[in-house]
Write a protein that holds these residues in place. Sequence first.
Motif, PDB file in Angstrom:
ATOM      1  N   MET A 201      -5.010 -23.039 -29.357  1.00 26.83           N
ATOM      2  CA  MET A 201      -5.666 -24.112 -30.115  1.00 26.83           C
ATOM      3  C   MET A 201      -4.729 -25.287 -30.346  1.00 26.83           C
ATOM      4  O   MET A 201      -5.135 -26.456 -30.262  1.00 26.83           O
ATOM      5  CB  MET A 201      -6.136 -23.569 -31.461  1.00 26.83           C
ATOM      6  N   LEU A 202      -3.471 -24.989 -30.646  1.00 29.87           N
ATOM      7  CA  LEU A 202      -2.512 -26.032 -30.957  1.00 29.87           C
ATOM      8  C   LEU A 202      -2.109 -26.854 -29.736  1.00 29.87           C
ATOM      9  O   LEU A 202      -1.531 -27.936 -29.880  1.00 29.87           O
ATOM     10  CB  LEU A 202      -1.267 -25.418 -31.609  1.00 29.87           C
ATOM     11  N   GLN A 203      -2.406 -26.346 -28.558  1.00 25.19           N
ATOM     12  CA  GLN A 203      -2.065 -27.065 -27.337  1.00 25.19           C
ATOM     13  C   GLN A 203      -3.220 -27.915 -26.817  1.00 25.19           C
ATOM     14  O   GLN A 203      -3.080 -28.585 -25.799  1.00 25.19           O
ATOM     15  CB  GLN A 203      -1.626 -26.078 -26.251  1.00 25.19           C
ATOM     16  N   HIS A 204      -4.373 -27.835 -27.505  1.00 23.68           N
ATOM     17  CA  HIS A 204      -5.541 -28.563 -27.018  1.00 23.68           C
ATOM     18  C   HIS A 204      -6.063 -29.536 -28.090  1.00 23.68           C
ATOM     19  O   HIS A 204      -5.652 -29.498 -29.215  1.00 23.68           O
ATOM     20  CB  HIS A 204      -6.650 -27.593 -26.620  1.00 23.68           C
TER      21      HIS A 204
ATOM     22  N   ALA B 258       8.230 -14.051 -37.639  1.00 25.33           N
ATOM     23  CA  ALA B 258       8.217 -15.498 -37.877  1.00 25.33           C
ATOM     24  C   ALA B 258       9.405 -16.175 -37.200  1.00 25.33           C
ATOM     25  O   ALA B 258       9.240 -17.133 -36.430  1.00 25.33           O
ATOM     26  CB  ALA B 258       8.238 -15.779 -39.382  1.00 25.33           C
ATOM     27  N   LEU B 259      10.596 -15.697 -37.468  1.00 20.87           N
ATOM     28  CA  LEU B 259      11.785 -16.356 -36.920  1.00 20.87           C
ATOM     29  C   LEU B 259      11.987 -16.050 -35.440  1.00 20.87           C
ATOM     30  O   LEU B 259      12.492 -16.891 -34.698  1.00 20.87           O
ATOM     31  CB  LEU B 259      13.015 -15.955 -37.727  1.00 20.87           C
ATOM     32  N   ALA B 260      11.579 -14.865 -35.005  1.00 20.43           N
ATOM     33  CA  ALA B 260      11.693 -14.548 -33.584  1.00 20.43           C
ATOM     34  C   ALA B 260      10.811 -15.475 -32.748  1.00 20.43           C
ATOM     35  O   ALA B 260      11.250 -16.027 -31.732  1.00 20.43           O
ATOM     36  CB  ALA B 260      11.315 -13.090 -33.340  1.00 20.43           C
ATOM     37  N   LEU B 261       9.565 -15.662 -33.184  1.00 19.02           N
ATOM     38  CA  LEU B 261       8.650 -16.529 -32.449  1.00 19.02           C
ATOM     39  C   LEU B 261       9.065 -17.995 -32.550  1.00 19.02           C
ATOM     40  O   LEU B 261       8.958 -18.751 -31.576  1.00 19.02           O
ATOM     41  CB  LEU B 261       7.227 -16.342 -32.973  1.00 19.02           C
ATOM     42  N   ALA B 262       9.531 -18.404 -33.736  1.00 22.83           N
ATOM     43  CA  ALA B 262       9.965 -19.794 -33.901  1.00 22.83           C
ATOM     44  C   ALA B 262      11.141 -20.108 -32.979  1.00 22.83           C
ATOM     45  O   ALA B 262      11.203 -21.186 -32.375  1.00 22.83           O
ATOM     46  CB  ALA B 262      10.345 -20.061 -35.353  1.00 22.83           C
ATOM     47  N   ALA B 263      12.077 -19.176 -32.872  1.00 21.25           N
ATOM     48  CA  ALA B 263      13.241 -19.396 -32.013  1.00 21.25           C
ATOM     49  C   ALA B 263      12.824 -19.572 -30.554  1.00 21.25           C
ATOM     50  O   ALA B 263      13.366 -20.417 -29.835  1.00 21.25           O
ATOM     51  CB  ALA B 263      14.214 -18.232 -32.148  1.00 21.25           C
ATOM     52  N   ARG B 264      11.840 -18.787 -30.113  1.00 22.25           N
ATOM     53  CA  ARG B 264      11.380 -18.891 -28.729  1.00 22.25           C
ATOM     54  C   ARG B 264      10.517 -20.136 -28.536  1.00 22.25           C
ATOM     55  O   ARG B 264      10.471 -20.704 -27.455  1.00 22.25           O
ATOM     56  CB  ARG B 264      10.596 -17.636 -28.337  1.00 22.25           C
ATOM     57  N   LEU B 265       9.851 -20.558 -29.588  1.00 25.08           N
ATOM     58  CA  LEU B 265       8.933 -21.692 -29.486  1.00 25.08           C
ATOM     59  C   LEU B 265       9.664 -23.033 -29.453  1.00 25.08           C
ATOM     60  O   LEU B 265       9.331 -23.917 -28.662  1.00 25.08           O
ATOM     61  CB  LEU B 265       7.961 -21.669 -30.664  1.00 25.08           C
ATOM     62  N   GLY B 266      10.670 -23.185 -30.336  1.00 25.65           N
ATOM     63  CA  GLY B 266      11.308 -24.492 -30.441  1.00 25.65           C
ATOM     64  C   GLY B 266      12.790 -24.467 -30.723  1.00 25.65           C
ATOM     65  O   GLY B 266      13.337 -25.475 -31.192  1.00 25.65           O
ATOM     66  N   GLY B 267      13.459 -23.345 -30.486  1.00 22.95           N
ATOM     67  CA  GLY B 267      14.903 -23.280 -30.656  1.00 22.95           C
ATOM     68  C   GLY B 267      15.348 -23.423 -32.099  1.00 22.95           C
ATOM     69  O   GLY B 267      14.644 -23.016 -33.027  1.00 22.95           O
ATOM     70  N   GLU B 268      16.524 -24.028 -32.301  1.00 23.73           N
ATOM     71  CA  GLU B 268      17.130 -24.102 -33.625  1.00 23.73           C
ATOM     72  C   GLU B 268      16.297 -24.939 -34.598  1.00 23.73           C
ATOM     73  O   GLU B 268      16.192 -24.615 -35.783  1.00 23.73           O
ATOM     74  CB  GLU B 268      18.543 -24.670 -33.527  1.00 23.73           C
ATOM     75  N   GLU B 269      15.710 -26.022 -34.112  1.00 22.77           N
ATOM     76  CA  GLU B 269      14.930 -26.879 -34.995  1.00 22.77           C
ATOM     77  C   GLU B 269      13.720 -26.134 -35.551  1.00 22.77           C
ATOM     78  O   GLU B 269      13.443 -26.176 -36.758  1.00 22.77           O
ATOM     79  CB  GLU B 269      14.462 -28.128 -34.249  1.00 22.77           C
TER      80      GLU B 269
ATOM     81  N   MET C 102      -0.008 -18.599 -19.249  1.00 18.64           N
ATOM     82  CA  MET C 102       1.207 -17.820 -19.018  1.00 18.64           C
ATOM     83  C   MET C 102       2.312 -18.209 -19.982  1.00 18.64           C
ATOM     84  O   MET C 102       3.130 -17.384 -20.366  1.00 18.64           O
ATOM     85  CB  MET C 102       1.683 -18.026 -17.574  1.00 18.64           C
ATOM     86  N   TYR C 103       2.319 -19.487 -20.396  1.00 15.13           N
ATOM     87  CA  TYR C 103       3.331 -19.908 -21.376  1.00 15.13           C
ATOM     88  C   TYR C 103       3.182 -19.099 -22.667  1.00 15.13           C
ATOM     89  O   TYR C 103       4.173 -18.623 -23.240  1.00 15.13           O
ATOM     90  CB  TYR C 103       3.176 -21.402 -21.652  1.00 15.13           C
ATOM     91  N   ILE C 104       1.937 -18.954 -23.136  1.00 13.60           N
ATOM     92  CA  ILE C 104       1.693 -18.216 -24.381  1.00 13.60           C
ATOM     93  C   ILE C 104       2.040 -16.746 -24.201  1.00 13.60           C
ATOM     94  O   ILE C 104       2.642 -16.116 -25.078  1.00 13.60           O
ATOM     95  CB  ILE C 104       0.233 -18.401 -24.821  1.00 13.60           C
ATOM     96  N   VAL C 105       1.667 -16.180 -23.059  1.00 15.59           N
ATOM     97  CA  VAL C 105       2.001 -14.774 -22.790  1.00 15.59           C
ATOM     98  C   VAL C 105       3.510 -14.577 -22.783  1.00 15.59           C
ATOM     99  O   VAL C 105       4.044 -13.638 -23.390  1.00 15.59           O
ATOM    100  CB  VAL C 105       1.392 -14.332 -21.446  1.00 15.59           C
ATOM    101  N   ASN C 106       4.218 -15.464 -22.093  1.00 13.72           N
ATOM    102  CA  ASN C 106       5.680 -15.354 -22.028  1.00 13.72           C
ATOM    103  C   ASN C 106       6.334 -15.557 -23.391  1.00 13.72           C
ATOM    104  O   ASN C 106       7.398 -15.008 -23.664  1.00 13.72           O
ATOM    105  CB  ASN C 106       6.232 -16.373 -21.034  1.00 13.72           C
ATOM    106  N   LEU C 107       5.690 -16.351 -24.250  1.00 12.41           N
ATOM    107  CA  LEU C 107       6.222 -16.583 -25.581  1.00 12.41           C
ATOM    108  C   LEU C 107       6.102 -15.341 -26.458  1.00 12.41           C
ATOM    109  O   LEU C 107       7.030 -14.977 -27.184  1.00 12.41           O
ATOM    110  CB  LEU C 107       5.476 -17.758 -26.235  1.00 12.41           C
ATOM    111  N   LEU C 108       4.957 -14.662 -26.386  1.00  9.09           N
ATOM    112  CA  LEU C 108       4.666 -13.551 -27.288  1.00  9.09           C
ATOM    113  C   LEU C 108       5.102 -12.193 -26.735  1.00  9.09           C
ATOM    114  O   LEU C 108       5.417 -11.283 -27.513  1.00  9.09           O
ATOM    115  CB  LEU C 108       3.171 -13.501 -27.596  1.00  9.09           C
ATOM    116  N   LEU C 109       5.106 -12.046 -25.419  1.00  6.42           N
ATOM    117  CA  LEU C 109       5.324 -10.726 -24.830  1.00  6.42           C
ATOM    118  C   LEU C 109       6.658 -10.083 -25.197  1.00  6.42           C
ATOM    119  O   LEU C 109       6.692  -8.883 -25.502  1.00  6.42           O
ATOM    120  CB  LEU C 109       5.181 -10.822 -23.304  1.00  6.42           C
ATOM    121  N   PRO C 110       7.783 -10.809 -25.203  1.00  9.06           N
ATOM    122  CA  PRO C 110       9.042 -10.138 -25.568  1.00  9.06           C
ATOM    123  C   PRO C 110       9.021  -9.516 -26.957  1.00  9.06           C
ATOM    124  O   PRO C 110       9.521  -8.394 -27.150  1.00  9.06           O
ATOM    125  CB  PRO C 110      10.073 -11.274 -25.479  1.00  9.06           C
TER     126      PRO C 110
END
Length: 297
Positions: free
Chosen positions: A294-297, A108-119, A1-9
């Motif tokens: 893959m990156l989470q395992h 790229a930037l939309a997903l990065a912002a949701r994945l890890g914020g400003e950093e 669900m984390y991955i779905v919530n990350l990509l769905l918006p």
Amino acid sequence: MYIVNLLLPDFTLILLGVALRRLSNWSSDFWTGAEKLVYFLLFPALLFYSTARTPLRFDTSGKMLVVGLLALVGAIILTWLGKPWIKAAPMDYESGMQTSYRFNSYMALALAARLGGEEATGMMALLIGFGVPLCNLAAVHALAHKNGGLFKELARNPLLIATACGLLYSLLGLPMPEVAGAVLSRLGNAALALGLLLVGAGLHLTGVQRAKALSVYFLAVKLLALPTLAFLLGQYFQLAPAQLQIVVLFSALPTASSSYILAARMGGNGPLVAFLVSAGTMLSALTLPFWLWMLQH
């Protein structure tokens, strides 16, 4: 669900763009004007703001940049290696090559912002800033091996100018004025939302009738081989988990929507490239969750 919530918006915004383009009676001039607004103002503001606030520490971010650029070079080489084996008209093949390594900066930037914020956004902006000139050089070289205006075109590319200015601002250690930061932040937020809507509005799934093997090969290189290269190189260079996640995500993105514009402008097969952009964007809804898992395992 984390991955779905990350990509769905983000994919929801793309689908909304599809619906708006097909259901509204807005003219092509409207969409062209919106693309220019994002490309020349909103997205450069986002790139500058992201890179200007990112401390440049080449002892750590340098390895991430090396991995990202080496993976792109690997994908470029794969496109040339496939040319003798895939039966296709030369201009069809050379038009489609760019779709195997160019990347959708809006996603790229939309997903990065949701994945890890400003950093994460800052790290992704660095990869974009260094990846854009490499990919543009390779794409233009494939379509026209001798193009005297290439470096002139790169020198006035608004994405390159914005990134270079942001990097210089960061290197000088200048503070970001509060008002300027607020304005740039708002422009950047508009760039992400409108950019993803435009990705959906540009989806086009015709033009592949005579180039099926070529299409499968280029899509496989972009969505499977390129992120695999980034993952293996990231492991070899022992990147930090956050950097590995960003560089693999960067490599797994669908190709840039502007690939069609370049192909059409340089006499290539525009409909074929439009299909590859659209098919890659849709397939990435399946491949991006896989790479994130893959990156989470």
